[in-house]
Design an enzyme around this catalytic site. Structure first.
Site, PDB file in Angstrom:
ATOM      1  CG  ASP A 145       0.059  -4.237   2.646  1.00  0.00           C
ATOM      2  OD1 ASP A 145       0.373  -3.491   1.833  1.00  0.00           O
ATOM      3  OD2 ASP A 145      -0.239  -3.309   3.831  1.00  0.00           O
TER       4      ASP A 145
ATOM      5  CB  SER B 288       3.100   1.302   6.461  1.00  0.00           C
ATOM      6  OG  SER B 288       2.000   1.578   7.211  1.00  0.00           O
TER       7      SER B 288
ATOM      8  CG  HIS C  45      -0.176   0.383   2.629  1.00  0.00           C
ATOM      9  ND1 HIS C  45      -0.068  -0.580   3.516  1.00  0.00           N
ATOM     10  CD2 HIS C  45       0.032   1.390   3.185  1.00  0.00           C
ATOM     11  CE1 HIS C  45       0.439  -0.110   4.460  1.00  0.00           C
ATOM     12  NE2 HIS C  45       0.516   1.226   4.440  1.00  0.00           N
TER      13      HIS C  45
END
Length: 458
Positions: free
Chosen positions: A130, A206, A100
């Site tokens: 992901d 992230s 993402h």
């Protein structure tokens, strides 16, 4: 001597290093500084630029209205910027991050801890996991983190999260491993199997590193569980064992992550199922359906069998099963522990790619047809796996709606069973029916088990 003991505890790669709890106030005061000094240079900041197409004129393609509304709603591309973190896994610039963060990027800039900048490209990406593997351009002799087998991680171990939260610069937070085998709890694109930690993780973390006290990578931080938007101490990381398989496939040239195909449907064993199956405790997954060419069927599995372990690791949800098969990889075999009645045995099952049998004959309708851009295919294991469709699906499947198909209500996964009263059995039947010049089209489809009729004028 006490300071030396803690340095031996924290520095990676020392043969005499010993994992233990600090024994004195002086050891606690020293903290994680030596560990961070070694690991931080391998964690990078990632700046991704995503260009998305603007909305097209809704009257384009209409032979009457397009001239009246020429220039109306002119499509203008929209630029989005994404900020995240990544981890260097090799000296030649292989980096892992979250899908993402970089998956749809048209331009990726990577900034190292010493402010050196590189451009990067995505080698392999997978939205479901992901995860994305990147390659830095013209990189060499870079610092990198060693991967630790995440199956050896235990609840209660100390862990550090390193990343770039809120874009403020590289930050380190500490905590412990709070849980293992977390599935179905993380937010965002990631689905599956996670390591849980209470080390604070915030937006921008992230793709950053979750490391142990030896400086080895045990997971890639991906998401948090929160109601307020802030870190509440419940963070999730993708285990390093899956990261290792991603790197392996990227180095072999794969651009999409390929998972082994089970050809099987299963459900977790709850208390009621355990009682009906004669199990002492609820555990494992009960097989509820098998495809006719499933490798599990070929290995002798039957509906009603219970799977409790894959390669000596417990599995209690379908997500755990997918994870365990994924880390085994294509081409090998997985040892599956099967419970049938009172009999428990280990069975070797081949890990194969979803077969393209019978051939899918994927076909996109041409511009001179009624629905140009509509793409259909014969349902087979490869199509079912690629689009996440039900295992028992058969017939002709809409795998892409196309610009006109989406307007009339066709959805990905629809089973086309008839057009204007004529049965549809193969993709060529759809092409033939929609090439005819008619004023009205009626399509009979199955959608999630329900029959739906679409009618529209040309």
């Amino acid at each position: 001597m006490k300071y030396l003991a803690l340095i031996l505890l924290l520095l990676p790669g020392l043969a005499q290093a010993e994992t233990r709890v600090p024994q004195s106030q002086s050891e606690i005061t020293l903290g994680f500084a030596p560990l961070v000094r070694e690991a931080a240079p391998a964690v990078v900041n990632i700046y991704a630029r995503i260009v998305r197409p603007g909305r097209a004129n809704p009257f384009d393609g209409d032979p009457f209205f397009r001239d009246f509304f020429r220039g109306f709603g002119e499509a203008r591309p929209r630029v989005q910027n994404s900020l995240g973190s990544g981890v260097i896994l090799s000296s030649d610039g292989i980096i892992v991050s979250n899908y993402h963060v970089v998956g749809m990027a048209t331009e990726i800039r990577v900034v190292l801890n010493d402010r050196t900048e590189y451009s990067a490209r995505v080698l392999l990406g997978d939205q479901e996991s992901d995860l994305a593997i990147l390659q830095l351009d013209e990189a060499e002799d870079l610092p990198f983190l060693e991967l630790r087998d995440s199956d050896q991680v235990e609840v209660g171990e100390l862990a550090l999260a390193i990343g770039n939260p809120f874009g403020v610069g590289q930050t380190v937070s500490s905590g412990i491993v709070s849980g293992l085998a977390r599935s179905g709890t993380a937010t965002g694109n990631a689905r599956g199997y996670f390591i849980q930690t209470d080390a604070p993780i915030n937006p921008g973390n992230s793709g950053g590193a979750l490391i142990d006290v030896a400086g080895r990578l045990i997971g890639i931080n991906t998401s948090i569980l929160t109601r307020s938007g802030g870190s509440n101490g419940i963070g999730f990381a993708i285990p390093s064992k899956l990261v290792a398989e991603f790197v392996s496939q990227a180095r072999t040239g794969n651009v999409e992550f390929v998972r082994p195909w089970a050809g099987m449907v299963g459900q977790p064993v709850d208390a009621d199922l355990a009682d009906s199956l004669g199990l002492a405790v609820p555990r494992g997954i009960v097989v509820s359906d098998l495809h006719t060419i499933s490798p599990f069927l070929a290995a002798g599995f039957e509906v009603g069998d219970v799977i409790t372990q894959v390669d000596n690791q417990p599995v209690n949800t379908p997500s755990e099963m997918v994870f365990r098969m994924s880390v085994t990889g294509i081409g090998g075999t997985a040892r599956i522990t099967r419970v049938r009645g009172q009999q428990v045995e280990d069975v070797d099952v081949a890990m194969i790619v979803a077969p393209d049998e019978p051939p899918s004959d994927e076909t996109m309708l041409a511009e001179d047809t009624v629905l140009p851009g509509l793409t259909v295919a014969r349902a087979n294991p490869a199509v079912i796996a690629r689009y996440g469709l039900p295992l028992a699906l058969s017939g002709v499947i809409a795998v892409q709606s196309g610009p006109f198909g989406s307007r009339v209500g066709i959805q990905v996964g629809d089973v086309i069973i008839g057009i204007n009263g004529n049965a549809v059995e193969e993709p060529r039947d759809v092409v033939s029916a929609l090439t005819q010049r008619v004023r009205t089209v009626q399509m009979d489809i199955l959608r999630r088990g329900q029959r739906v009729t679409l009618r529209f004028r040309i």
